[in-house]
Each structure stands twice: as C-alpha cells, then as structure tokens.
Write an enzyme that holds these catalytic residues in place. Structure first.
Site, mmCIF file in Angstrom:
data_model
loop_
_atom_site.group_PDB
_atom_site.id
_atom_site.type_symbol
_atom_site.label_atom_id
_atom_site.label_comp_id
_atom_site.label_asym_id
_atom_site.label_seq_id
_atom_site.Cartn_x
_atom_site.Cartn_y
_atom_site.Cartn_z
ATOM 1 N N GLU A 1 -25.022 -26.790 25.700
ATOM 2 C CA GLU A 1 -25.003 -26.725 24.044
ATOM 3 C C GLU A 1 -25.388 -28.351 24.045
ATOM 4 O O GLU A 1 -25.218 -29.261 24.984
ATOM 5 C CB GLU A 1 -23.391 -26.662 23.748
ATOM 6 C CG GLU A 1 -23.433 -25.225 24.068
ATOM 7 C CD GLU A 1 -21.347 -25.410 23.626
ATOM 8 O OE1 GLU A 1 -20.645 -24.571 23.499
ATOM 9 O OE2 GLU A 1 -21.450 -26.502 23.380
ATOM 10 N N CYS B 1 -25.146 -35.045 19.980
ATOM 11 C CA CYS B 1 -24.433 -34.660 21.270
ATOM 12 C C CYS B 1 -25.099 -34.019 22.341
ATOM 13 O O CYS B 1 -24.995 -32.854 22.209
ATOM 14 C CB CYS B 1 -22.924 -34.270 20.782
ATOM 15 S SG CYS B 1 -22.260 -33.605 22.756
ATOM 16 N N CYS C 1 -18.372 -27.387 34.861
ATOM 17 C CA CYS C 1 -17.688 -29.454 34.773
ATOM 18 C C CYS C 1 -16.364 -29.313 36.313
ATOM 19 O O CYS C 1 -16.012 -28.145 35.928
ATOM 20 C CB CYS C 1 -16.715 -30.421 33.470
ATOM 21 S SG CYS C 1 -16.533 -31.748 33.632
ATOM 22 N N CYS D 1 -9.982 -30.523 31.978
ATOM 23 C CA CYS D 1 -8.927 -30.823 31.782
ATOM 24 C C CYS D 1 -8.497 -29.985 30.958
ATOM 25 O O CYS D 1 -9.268 -28.950 30.976
ATOM 26 C CB CYS D 1 -9.928 -32.095 30.761
ATOM 27 S SG CYS D 1 -10.929 -33.457 31.365
ATOM 28 N N CYS E 1 -9.738 -28.422 27.475
ATOM 29 C CA CYS E 1 -11.453 -28.680 27.389
ATOM 30 C C CYS E 1 -12.170 -26.899 27.593
ATOM 31 O O CYS E 1 -11.298 -26.050 28.361
ATOM 32 C CB CYS E 1 -12.141 -29.450 28.002
ATOM 33 S SG CYS E 1 -13.519 -29.167 27.895
ATOM 34 N N CYS F 1 -16.127 -29.012 23.274
ATOM 35 C CA CYS F 1 -17.597 -28.645 24.090
ATOM 36 C C CYS F 1 -17.361 -27.215 24.806
ATOM 37 O O CYS F 1 -16.597 -27.613 25.543
ATOM 38 C CB CYS F 1 -17.446 -29.983 24.833
ATOM 39 S SG CYS F 1 -17.331 -30.209 26.563
HETATM 40 S S1 SF4 Z 1 -13.421 -32.824 28.981
HETATM 41 FE FE1 SF4 Z 1 -14.349 -30.946 30.123
HETATM 42 S S2 SF4 Z 1 -16.256 -32.005 30.345
HETATM 43 FE FE2 SF4 Z 1 -14.626 -33.586 29.906
HETATM 44 S S3 SF4 Z 1 -14.484 -34.303 31.916
HETATM 45 FE FE3 SF4 Z 1 -12.987 -32.768 30.893
HETATM 46 S S4 SF4 Z 1 -14.024 -30.674 31.627
HETATM 47 FE FE4 SF4 Z 1 -15.378 -32.334 31.909
#
Ligand code: SF4
Length: 348
Positions: free
Chosen positions: A90, A103, A110, A114, A117, A332
């Site tokens: 994206e 962005c 990833c 987190c 997220c 995101c």
């Molecule tokens: S916020 Fe999402 S994209 Fe960013 S480091 Fe944490 S898991 Fe990865």
C-alpha cells in the site's frame, strides 16, 4: 531477469551507457523518468530509436500495477499495488493545507508484530527492493497534479529491518539528478530497532527519525510492541541520544493513545522522564478501533483531559494527529490485509 531501471544510480547509468552513447543521453533518460514520469522508452521522443530499443533490452521499465484506489472524505488516497511477483503493498497520499505527504511501504508485511497494527498480523513476506520503494514515489507523483512535499516511511513494514534497501532508495530519491527530494522533508519511522538507529545515524544519509513509542513504561510497551523486550526503553533512549548527536533534525516521538492502556497520569510521568533530555516533539495519535484488534479509541472527553494534562506535564512541542483516511481502511496494512482476506481471528 533484467535489472529494474528505477534502482540504478545516475552514475551507474552514465557508466553503463557511456560505451554506446554520449553523456547527455543518460541525462535525457533521467529527465524522462524522474521529471516527466514517463516509464516507456518508446515514448521518450528525443532519444534515437536505436537507444530506445537498446534500453528496453537492457533494463526492466515495468511498473507495479495500481489494482485499487480508495479516496477518503478527508482527501487522502490509498493505493493497493500489485508487484511483479504477485505480492501487494500500500501507499497513501495525504493532502493537508499546503502539504501533500506520501506514505510508502518498506516491506511486504512485517515481523515485529506490534499488537495494535494490521500489517503485523500478516507477518513478514519479504523486504522491498530499492526500486520498489522508488516506484511508489514515481507512481504517486503521476497520480497527483500537486507536488509531493513530504515523504514518510510509515506504510507497511519496519524500514530499519530493511535498512540497506531503504538507504539505496533514499540515495536515488535525494539525488539531484533523480528525484532531488529534500532530506528535511523525509521521515523514517521505526518501532525502535536499536542497531538500525545507530546504523542510520552513521550512514551519512540525512533524514528525520520518528519513533513509534506508545508507552514509556516497559511493562506496557512490552505488551504493545514485542520489540521492547529485545531493546527496552533505556537501550532505545541511548540510541536516540546518539542519533541526535549525528543528525541535525529533531526526533519525533509518536504515541498512539489507546483507551485504558497508556493514558494514565503514570504514563505521562514516564513519558516526561523518557523524553526530558531529548530534542524531540511528541505526536499523539488517537487509536482507531479496528474490527480485528482488541483495543479501543479514546472518547473525546478522555482525549481532551489527557491532552490538557500532557500540555502541563511535558516541556516539548505536542501535536495531535488524527488518523487519515479512516473511511478507507486507513490503518497501515489494513487494505492489503482485508483484500487478502487474511484470517485475523487468532490475533485478538
Ligand atoms: S507498527 Fe506494524 S508495520 Fe510498524 S513495526 Fe509494528 S508491526 Fe511492523
């Protein structure tokens, strides 16, 4: 497989073409790509036909395909891109007063997981190559009539987990002969990858750094961001002080406000202690409830009272940033996650 033209540095291009063509030809080619945003050699009308076909046999000029565009009520546009291997990423364009911020993503998925997220729920598929980062900039520039004024690495992925490729892309993005984009308008956002912060500081590439902090208490940050178990706050702080010595730009601490999680007096006290000797600004972002995540947005009253206390407790500049594009799966990774219909039941 041919190398993508969008990952080749101008000096490499000149060296490659110098055996066949005079130097000004590589300048013409760079102008077509980076100024005029023309990505097909047969349309580069001031290049001789022989050079056009030489180029298409030597390099890959193909671009990712934009497979979905969503436009928000607030003017943000979110694009889902299909890459040559079938993976998807994206990018988002966010207009705001005189600014137009792009962005970009740095990875597909990833590994950092987190807990708030959407991208983290995908796990890591792979790193983006430098040309795939540059292509996002080029495609976004073509999609808008306005000039992109700011670039942020806050899309899918942790940029410091793909630092080598991010730095190569940035060299092209900042190079006067390519996109000539300003370092002071470029921000890399990290969840706190300490070796990456040192490496970025020592790389010689100038950019702004934003840290997704979200709590200055280890017990809470450990739960929100597993990276904190590896690089706890004291270790992160040392890296930020080092970065600050090496880089002229002020650091931004990003702090997502989650109701009942990180908005107590205790949290502000810890934030004051953490940020006291940093030259930084603090950006509060109210969390947006997502169907597949176990957290709640703060209510307006809760938010107001927190901000009032924060203004009294923290000496730094404080800003409140509302998430953009809430009506277009603004978080995101959300668009790719939902379009892939990845099952997130296990995540909550
Ligand atoms: S916020 Fe999402 S994209 Fe960013 S480091 Fe944490 S898991 Fe990865």
């Amino acid at each position: 497989m041919l190398n993508s033209i969008y990952g080749i540095m101008p000096e490499q291009l000149s060296a490659f073409l110098s055996s066949e063509y005079p130097a000004y030809r590589s300048q013409q080619l760079l102008k077509w790509i980076y100024e005029k945003k023309v990505f097909d050699p047969s349309k580069m009308t001031d290049l001789p036909a022989t050079m056009q076909s030489y180029l298409s046999q030597a390099f890959d000029f193909s671009m990712p395909q934009i497979v979905q565009t969503l436009k928000s009520m607030d003017g943000s546009q979110k694009f889902r891109l299909l890459l040559s291997d079938g993976e998807q990423i994206e990018m988002v364009l966010m207009p705001e007063e005189k600014k137009l911020t792009l962005c970009v993503s740095s990875q597909i998925g990833c590994a950092r997981d987190c807990s708030f997220c959407a991208t983290g729920k995908m796990k890591l598929h792979r790193n983006l190559y430098p040309h795939e980062i540059v292509q996002q900039f080029l495609l976004a520039s073509r999609e808008t009539t306005e000039r992109i004024t700011n670039l942020v690495f806050m899309g899918m992925g942790e940029p410091l987990d793909n630092l080598e490729n991010v730095l190569s892309a940035l060299k092209l993005i900042q190079d006067e002969r390519a996109l000539a984009f300003s370092p002071r308008r470029t921000t890399i956002s990290t969840c706190g990858i300490v070796p990456g912060i040192y490496a970025l500081a020592d790389s010689g590439v100038k950019v702004k750094l934003a840290v997704s902090l979200n709590s200055a208490r280890n017990s809470i940050r450990d739960k929100l961001m597993p990276v904190n178990r590896k690089y706890p706050l004291s270790v992160l702080k040392k890296a930020l002080l080092y970065f600050q010595k090496k880089n002229p730009f002020r650091i931004t601490l990003e702090y997502i406000l989650i109701s009942g999680v990180n908005m107590e007096d205790e949290d502000l006290k810890a934030l004051r202690q953490f940020s006291g000797d940093l030259s930084c600004k603090i950006n509060f972002i109210p969390f947006n409830t997502l169907p597949f995540l176990p957290y709640l947005s703060p209510g307006e009253e809760e938010l107001k009272s927190f901000l009032l206390k924060a203004r009294g407790a923290l000496p730094q500049t404080i800003t409140l940033r509302r998430s953009r594009g809430i009506d277009i799966q603004g978080a995101c990774g959300q668009l790719v996650v939902e379009s892939n219909k990845i099952s997130l039941r296990g995540a909550v």
